[in-house]
Scaffold this motif. Structure first.
Motif, PDB file in Angstrom:
ATOM      1  N   UNK A   1      -6.107  94.803  71.354  1.00  0.00           N
ATOM      2  CA  UNK A   1      -5.447  93.779  72.142  1.00  0.00           C
ATOM      3  C   UNK A   1      -3.939  93.859  71.907  1.00  0.00           C
ATOM      4  N   UNK A   2      -3.208  93.779  72.990  1.00  0.00           N
ATOM      5  CA  UNK A   2      -1.758  93.842  72.910  1.00  0.00           C
ATOM      6  C   UNK A   2      -1.203  92.551  72.301  1.00  0.00           C
ATOM      7  N   UNK A   3      -0.179  92.702  71.487  1.00  0.00           N
ATOM      8  CA  UNK A   3       0.484  91.548  70.884  1.00  0.00           C
ATOM      9  C   UNK A   3       1.740  91.238  71.686  1.00  0.00           C
ATOM     10  N   UNK A   4       1.934  89.964  71.955  1.00  0.00           N
ATOM     11  CA  UNK A   4       3.162  89.573  72.647  1.00  0.00           C
ATOM     12  C   UNK A   4       3.814  88.426  71.896  1.00  0.00           C
ATOM     13  N   UNK A   5       5.125  88.398  71.957  1.00  0.00           N
ATOM     14  CA  UNK A   5       5.921  87.351  71.318  1.00  0.00           C
ATOM     15  C   UNK A   5       6.796  86.713  72.383  1.00  0.00           C
ATOM     16  N   UNK A   6       6.656  85.423  72.518  1.00  0.00           N
ATOM     17  CA  UNK A   6       7.427  84.685  73.523  1.00  0.00           C
ATOM     18  C   UNK A   6       8.347  83.700  72.817  1.00  0.00           C
TER      19      UNK A   6
ATOM     20  N   UNK B   1      -2.247  87.533  70.285  1.00  0.00           N
ATOM     21  CA  UNK B   1      -2.817  88.816  69.918  1.00  0.00           C
ATOM     22  C   UNK B   1      -3.252  88.798  68.466  1.00  0.00           C
ATOM     23  N   UNK B   2      -3.956  89.853  68.065  1.00  0.00           N
ATOM     24  CA  UNK B   2      -4.470  89.914  66.699  1.00  0.00           C
ATOM     25  C   UNK B   2      -3.387  90.409  65.759  1.00  0.00           C
ATOM     26  N   UNK B   3      -2.940  89.520  64.886  1.00  0.00           N
ATOM     27  CA  UNK B   3      -1.942  89.878  63.888  1.00  0.00           C
ATOM     28  C   UNK B   3      -2.345  89.268  62.562  1.00  0.00           C
ATOM     29  N   UNK B   4      -1.792  89.789  61.484  1.00  0.00           N
ATOM     30  CA  UNK B   4      -1.982  89.196  60.164  1.00  0.00           C
ATOM     31  C   UNK B   4      -0.635  88.643  59.726  1.00  0.00           C
TER      32      UNK B   4
END
Ligand code: FES
Length: 61
Positions: A1-6, A17-20
């Protein structure tokens, strides 16, 4: 899954998105959410997560 930051207007960073997210020791910390909101106003009592304090302090971007 793509990670996005807004960058939210007058508010936190919204990360989707899936992040740690880890503390300074590398331990994973969780907020129980699938979409994370990270404080960028500096006033949250739940850093690194946003607790809505940006509204109280009238944070603007
Ligand atoms: S951005 Fe929401 S409490 Fe800081």
């Amino acid at each position: 899954m793509e990670v996005s930051v807004k960058c939210m207007k007058n508010g936190p960073l919204e990360i989707t998105g899936e992040i740690a997210i880890t503390d300074d020791h590398g331990h994973v910390i969780k907020d129980g959410q699938k979409v994370h909101h990270l404080c960028r106003c500096g006033h949250s009592a739940k850093k690194p997560f946003c607790d809505g304090s940006h509204t109280r302090v009238h944070f603007t971007t």
